[in-house]
Scaffold this motif. Structure first.
Motif, PDB file in Angstrom:
ATOM      1  N   UNK A   1      -0.225  -1.709  -3.552  1.00 18.35           N
ATOM      2  CA  UNK A   1      -0.164  -2.656  -2.441  1.00 18.35           C
ATOM      3  C   UNK A   1      -1.403  -2.452  -1.600  1.00 18.35           C
ATOM      4  N   UNK A   2      -1.693  -3.414  -0.744  1.00 18.63           N
ATOM      5  CA  UNK A   2      -2.848  -3.270   0.132  1.00 18.63           C
ATOM      6  C   UNK A   2      -3.744  -4.477   0.070  1.00 18.63           C
ATOM      7  N   UNK A   3      -5.033  -4.218  -0.196  1.00 14.93           N
ATOM      8  CA  UNK A   3      -6.034  -5.268  -0.124  1.00 14.93           C
ATOM      9  C   UNK A   3      -6.866  -5.248  -1.395  1.00 14.93           C
ATOM     10  N   UNK A   4      -7.104  -6.407  -1.987  1.00 21.88           N
ATOM     11  CA  UNK A   4      -7.899  -6.490  -3.204  1.00 21.88           C
ATOM     12  C   UNK A   4      -9.390  -6.420  -2.941  1.00 21.88           C
ATOM     13  N   UNK A   5     -10.155  -6.494  -4.005  1.00 22.42           N
ATOM     14  CA  UNK A   5     -11.615  -6.379  -3.930  1.00 22.42           C
ATOM     15  C   UNK A   5     -12.222  -7.436  -3.001  1.00 22.42           C
ATOM     16  N   UNK A   6     -11.606  -8.620  -2.957  1.00 24.96           N
ATOM     17  CA  UNK A   6     -12.142  -9.694  -2.119  1.00 24.96           C
ATOM     18  C   UNK A   6     -11.435  -9.786  -0.768  1.00 24.96           C
ATOM     19  N   UNK A   7     -10.590  -8.796  -0.486  1.00 31.96           N
ATOM     20  CA  UNK A   7      -9.950  -8.760   0.828  1.00 31.96           C
ATOM     21  C   UNK A   7      -8.577  -9.400   0.901  1.00 31.96           C
ATOM     22  N   UNK A   8      -8.054  -9.866  -0.230  1.00 33.80           N
ATOM     23  CA  UNK A   8      -6.728 -10.505  -0.197  1.00 33.80           C
ATOM     24  C   UNK A   8      -5.622  -9.451  -0.133  1.00 33.80           C
ATOM     25  N   UNK A   9      -4.623  -9.746   0.695  1.00 39.85           N
ATOM     26  CA  UNK A   9      -3.484  -8.829   0.815  1.00 39.85           C
ATOM     27  C   UNK A   9      -2.495  -9.036  -0.333  1.00 39.85           C
ATOM     28  N   UNK A  10      -1.760  -7.988  -0.666  1.00 37.55           N
ATOM     29  CA  UNK A  10      -0.717  -8.101  -1.697  1.00 37.55           C
ATOM     30  C   UNK A  10       0.212  -6.901  -1.573  1.00 37.55           C
ATOM     31  N   UNK A  11       1.366  -6.999  -2.237  1.00 37.72           N
ATOM     32  CA  UNK A  11       2.269  -5.844  -2.248  1.00 37.72           C
ATOM     33  C   UNK A  11       2.984  -5.710  -3.599  1.00 37.72           C
ATOM     34  N   UNK A  12       3.879  -4.740  -3.669  1.00 34.87           N
ATOM     35  CA  UNK A  12       4.611  -4.483  -4.906  1.00 34.87           C
ATOM     36  C   UNK A  12       5.947  -5.194  -4.942  1.00 34.87           C
TER      37      UNK A  12
END
Ligand code: LM2
Ligand code: CA
Length: 471
Positions: free
Chosen positions: A104-115
């Protein structure tokens, strides 16, 4: 989209594993284009989780074209540069899943996500994923393999029209940017009916015909597994990987290439293998390179000979794998940071130390054999003959001939070919035609094939017409 199919190219695919877009563009101009490579298959271009490991590429966070390998602008520029060099770009499409449930957290391009199924930059919400939250454990059960989690990766519900429309938008965008096709990841984990629906929705959306782009599906067949997840189920939607090839090449070159059971002559002859015109084949890829079923650079001359065989033979669409030297299976590309892979540097001194790029496409024998492959296109295998223990020769009608010595001693023999009389460059051994063999009017030539070496000759490489392509 007329430009997609208008380029006249051969069919060899180089897999530029973890190579950034700037470096792929450079190789298109300097290497792939001049040597006759048809396509370069690149690592996944979409936004992923951060991390130095190579496999971060297989954990999507969004479909933004902003990854460790480059930006959308660099991706677009690569496509244009490669196209100008006559080379098509094949994108690795990760569509079975998103990031692992443990991330979870932030991807390479700054997009948020979780599990928990939230990928707001797509957007996907928990209802876009399959209900099964277990990891796949039972390969004799198709439901488990296709609807549960591969290595804990959150499994997209590809039976859901909303999910398919997001995937189709992503693939349509790639086609619009000019990709020549796709390598689709983890296809045995997607129901064949879902793949068929995705593909027809993609054709409808783009107005393209199915022959306008490549659609190579990764399906690792195994007779002990459920029938629904076997390669045969996916032949209707495109090309399919044939992992029996890399396995057999390893058996053959690690033993006797003339073995009736494990030798080279059996490649592609079984009706249980993917038919030649649908088969995607290689000596290794990045997964097999880290497993037990393929020869790799660690096998030295046998690796090179196996690549030569595959490029000279007449089964499937051959891929030449180019990665990097490594000791740790998780190690990312040389000097990769958690968010970026720097430009590829090709060693010029033959260095194979861990952390160095492996620029297979620049090796003399590989360059020569790509030229061989293109010169013998549309001919059958002829003149197959064993010349000694672990030595075999075969031709491609009146266009080319390859003699392979997989033994530990040099062998002098008189080889019988169907080639026109003349002097030919040994393109396996040299890139400048400084080594030649002479074929007599009866089609024979007499020569010594070195231990762990080969002689490869074809009608496109003769001293009289030879023009060397320099790097
Ligand atoms: C593929 N084809 O079907 C790729 O060719 C292969 O390289 C991918 O696995 C796989 N499918 C999923 O796209 C690689 C790698 C795994 C790695 C995954 C996801 O071989 O080891 O799994 O990518 O990055 C890693 C960890 C694993 C963890 C998982 C989820 O190794 O321990 O599982 O991430 O965080 C909890
Ligand atoms: Ca699935």
């Amino acid at each position: 989209h007329a430009e997609i199919s208008s380029v006249n190219r051969g069919d060899v695919i180089v897999i530029a594993f973890q190579t950034n877009w700037r470096s792929v563009a450079r190789e298109c101009t300097e290497t792939y284009g001049p040597e006759g490579v048809g396509y370069v298959q690149v690592s996944p271009p979409q936004e992923t989780i951060t991390g130095t490991q190579w496999w971060t590429s297989y954990q999507p966070v969004s479909y933004k074209l902003d990854s460790k390998l480059g930006t959308e602008a660099e991706f677009t520029n690569m496509i244009a540069t490669c196209k100008a060099a006559g080379v098509g770009v094949i994108a690795d499409a990760v569509i079975n899943h998103m990031a692992g449930a443990d991330r979870s957290g932030t991807g390479v391009a700054g997009s948020k996500f979780d599990g928990e199924g939230n990928f707001p930059a797509v957007p996907y919400t928990p209802s876009d994923f399959h209900d099964c939250t277990e990891n796949i454990i039972n390969y004799s059960n198709a439901d488990n393999v296709q609807n549960c989690r591969l290595s804990g990766l959150q499994d997209l519900d590809t039976g859901n029209a909303n999910v398919r429309s997001k995937i189709v938008d992503y693939m349509a965008k790639l086609l619009d940017l000019g990709v020549a096709g796709f390598r689709v990841d983890a296809v045995k984990h997607i129901a064949a009916a879902d793949v068929a629906a995705l593909k027809s929705e993609l054709l409808a959306k783009t107005g393209l015909d199915e022959n306008d782009f490549l659609f190579e599906q990764e399906v690792i067949g195994s007779t002990s597994e459920a029938k629904e997840i076997q390669p045969v189920n996916y032949l209707g939607t495109g090309k399919v990987s044939e992992f029996n090839v890399n396995a057999r090449l390893k058996q053959a070159f690690n033993g006797d290439i003339n073995s009736a059971t494990f030798g080279l002559s059996g490649i592609g002859t079984s009706s249980s293998w993917v038919p030649s015109n649908k088969a995607a084949v290689w000596v290794t890829n990045w997964d097999t390179e880290r497993g037990d079923n393929a020869l790799t650079y660690k096998d030295g001359s046998r690796y090179l000979l196996a690549n030569a065989f595959l490029l000279a033979y007449n089964y499937g669409q051959p891929h030449v794998y180019a990665g990097y030297y490594f000791n740790n299976n998780d190690a990312g590309a040389p000097s990769a940071s958690t968010t970026q892979v720097p430009d590829m540097k090709c060693p010029t001194d033959g260095s194979q130390t861990s952390g160095t790029w492996q620029c297979t496409q620049r090796w003399t024998a590989i360059r020569g054999m790509i030229g061989f492959h293109n010169a013998v296109a549309h001919t059958k295998v002829t003149d197959w003959k064993e010349y000694g223990d672990n030595v075999v020769g075969f031709g491609r009608a009146d266009k080319g001939y390859l003699a392979i010595n997989n033994s530990e001693s040099p062998l002098e023999a008189t080889f019988t070919t169907s080639l026109p009389a003349g002097t030919y460059c040994n393109v396996y051994a040299v890139g400048d035609c400084s080594k030649t063999v002479t074929v007599h009017r009866d089609g024979t030539f007499t020569a010594t094939v070195g231990a762990g070496s080969a002689i490869a000759i074809h009608v496109g490489a003769q001293p009289a017409t030879w023009t060397s392509t320099s790097l």
